[in-house]
Design a protein around this motif. Structure first.
Motif, PDB file in Angstrom:
ATOM      1  N   ASN A 198     -10.616 -20.424   3.308  1.00  0.00           N
ATOM      2  CA  ASN A 198      -9.683 -21.522   3.030  1.00  0.00           C
ATOM      3  C   ASN A 198     -10.262 -22.487   2.005  1.00  0.00           C
ATOM      4  O   ASN A 198      -9.569 -22.922   1.070  1.00  0.00           O
ATOM      5  N   ARG A 213     -15.827 -13.510  10.199  1.00  0.00           N
ATOM      6  CA  ARG A 213     -14.433 -13.685   9.752  1.00  0.00           C
ATOM      7  C   ARG A 213     -14.351 -14.700   8.612  1.00  0.00           C
ATOM      8  O   ARG A 213     -13.620 -14.507   7.652  1.00  0.00           O
ATOM      9  N   ASP A 267      -6.893 -23.767  10.068  1.00  0.00           N
ATOM     10  CA  ASP A 267      -7.958 -23.199  10.896  1.00  0.00           C
ATOM     11  C   ASP A 267      -8.863 -24.345  11.335  1.00  0.00           C
ATOM     12  O   ASP A 267      -9.064 -25.308  10.585  1.00  0.00           O
ATOM     13  N   ASP A 313     -12.894 -17.501   8.266  1.00  0.00           N
ATOM     14  CA  ASP A 313     -11.546 -17.981   7.942  1.00  0.00           C
ATOM     15  C   ASP A 313     -11.573 -19.331   7.221  1.00  0.00           C
ATOM     16  O   ASP A 313     -10.917 -19.522   6.192  1.00  0.00           O
TER      17      ASP A 313
END
Length: 211
Positions: free
Chosen positions: A96, A90, A61, A92
């Protein structure tokens, strides 16, 4: 046979090196482990960076981060902190980081064709005294991304020169539909366009620092 079957793939480090050649000693050894004074100056002048992450399985990402110039706080010669502002939730990249702390950062300065690259290990910090340095328009960050630097170096200007990114004569902001129209076409088909245009209109700017 598909088009992919006709592609000549590079499948080894030796193949890649044979194709590219070797970097000069100066380029090969230019990475530093601590911030130089000029790196601090760069961070103080930069209003924008890209944060690259990957989860435990290697899925990647890249997320943009931006604020007034100098938004990244230098904590010491090997540690920086990036404030997190309200977004689409989100998260993301942050998910991670919880699984894999390795991050890559690229810092830009508008009009400059070279960039500053930082690779390191990150953690998410809920609160800290340095948050007071991150207040913008009366708003403290939701949390901060603290990065311990593994390596830092300046990156050459060729990509920006080839793309003519900062040349206003190449800019075509209207080459694609508006943000509201793109949303209608892709992920918000059930929302009336007029509502999307209001959402992405002047009120959008007013919500930049509000959850």
């Amino acid at each position: 046979m598909t088009a992919l079957d006709e592609i000549g793939t590079i499948a080894s480090h030796d193949e890649l090196r044979a194709l590219l050649g070797s970097p000069t000693p100066r380029v090969a050894n230019k990475a530093r482990r601590t911030l130089h004074e000029v790196d601090r100056q760069w961070l103080a002048a930069s209003p924008f960076c890209l944060v690259a992450t990957a989860d435990a399985d290697g899925n990647c990402d890249v997320s943009p981060k931006g604020d007034p110039a100098g938004f990244t706080v230098v904590l010491d010669e090997r540690t920086i902190a990036i404030p997190e502002r309200p977004g689409n939730r989100r998260a993301d990249g942050f998910h991670n980081i919880l699984d894999n702390p390795h991050v890559g950062l690229i810092y830009l300065i508008p009009g400059r064709t070279d960039t500053l690259r930082i690779n390191g290990r990150a953690r998410l910090v809920r609160d800290a005294p340095f948050f007071e340095e991150m207040v913008v328009k009366g708003h403290r960050p939701q949390f901060a991304l603290v990065v311990e630097i593994d390596e830092i170096f300046s990156h050459c200007a060729k990509a920006f020169m080839r793309s003519q990114l900062w040349d206003p004569q190449t800019w075509q902001p209207d080459v694609l539909p508006s943000r509201a129209q793109l949303a209608k076409l892709t992920d918000a088909a059930d929302i009336p366009l007029a509502d999307l245009e209001r959402h992405y209109g002047p009120a959008y700017l007013e919500r930049l620092y509000r959850p």
